[in-house]
Design a protein around this motif. Structure first.
Motif, short mmCIF file in Angstrom:
data_model
loop_
_atom_site.label_atom_id
_atom_site.label_comp_id
_atom_site.label_asym_id
_atom_site.label_seq_id
_atom_site.Cartn_x
_atom_site.Cartn_y
_atom_site.Cartn_z
N UNK A 1 0.83 -1.20 0.00
CA UNK A 1 0.00 0.00 0.00
C UNK A 1 0.87 1.25 0.00
N UNK A 2 1.97 1.19 0.74
CA UNK A 2 2.91 2.32 0.75
C UNK A 2 3.39 2.61 -0.67
N UNK A 3 3.75 1.57 -1.40
CA UNK A 3 4.27 1.77 -2.75
C UNK A 3 3.16 2.18 -3.72
N UNK A 4 1.96 1.65 -3.53
CA UNK A 4 0.84 2.07 -4.39
C UNK A 4 0.55 3.55 -4.21
N UNK A 5 0.72 4.04 -3.00
CA UNK A 5 0.45 5.46 -2.76
C UNK A 5 1.45 6.36 -3.49
N UNK A 6 2.59 5.81 -3.89
CA UNK A 6 3.59 6.58 -4.62
C UNK A 6 3.39 6.52 -6.14
N UNK A 7 2.56 5.59 -6.61
CA UNK A 7 2.37 5.38 -8.04
C UNK A 7 1.95 6.64 -8.80
#
Length: 196
Positions: free
Chosen positions: A101-107
């Motif tokens: 989720x952390x990485x998806x928020x950076x997408x």
């Protein structure tokens, strides 16, 4: 040995992401978690973004491996797909959904991450659409648009991930809802492939 070292770094990255999130992810913390030096990590990955791209590649490859079904019956393949999504392959990594989720928020801000998640989404859609096509062709599923069903399934999975991480909702609750929805669209019932 080099691939083993990279694998160790990626595993350490996962643990640090799970514990500290993206904002707390540093090469030093990864080094501490992996018992390597930061110089050794930089030898393999120049930047944090490069390391995270390798982390996402590893995630996609592991998920693809889980989707390499031995079953040929589309009903069994659909069940196996849902198992791969809703039953964590490594229950010891409790924070993994948070890390993703952390990485998806950076997408929206990192094109590289967006591309990796688009690859994952495309792969999942393709798998589901192929299962639906085969199920219709073999007379196991009702007529339906395979692409629409695949989009419904992947959208539900993405929503499930958000609900699990943000709201603490158990995965089995959403799986039950998705199975009921697939029953309406495809006439499929979980366990329908079992012949007494």
């Amino acid at each position: 040995m080099e691939s083993e070292t990279k694998s160790d770094i990626i595993d350490a990255t996962n643990r640090v992401l799970c514990e500290h999130g993206y904002a707390g992810l540093t090469m030093k913390k990864i080094a501490d978690e992996s018992s390597m030096t930061t110089a050794a990590i930089h030898y393999h990955f120049d930047t944090k973004e490069e390391l995270l791209n390798a982390f996402l590649d590893d995630l996609i490859e592991r998920f693809k491996a889980e989707l390499a079904f031995e079953a040929t019956d589309p009903r069994e393949r659909l069940t196996a797909f849902l198992d791969a999504v809703f039953t964590p392959s490594n229950p010891d990594v409790d924070g993994f959904p948070v890390a993703i989720m952390e990485l998806k928020s950076l997408a929206p801000f990192q094109e590289l991450f967006r591309e990796r998640f688009l690859d994952l989404d495309d792969m999942m859609r393709e798998v589901v659409a192929d299962i639906v096509v085969d199920g219709i062709d073999e007379g196991h599923f009702d007529e339906a648009d395979p692409e629409e069903v695949a989009r419904l399934v992947t959208t539900t999975i993405n929503g499930t991930h958000v609900r699990q991480v943000a709201l603490g909702e158990p995965l089995d609750e959403t799986r039950h809802v998705l199975e009921n929805t697939l029953a309406l669209h495809l006439g499929w019932q979980p366990g329908s492939e079992v012949v007494a």
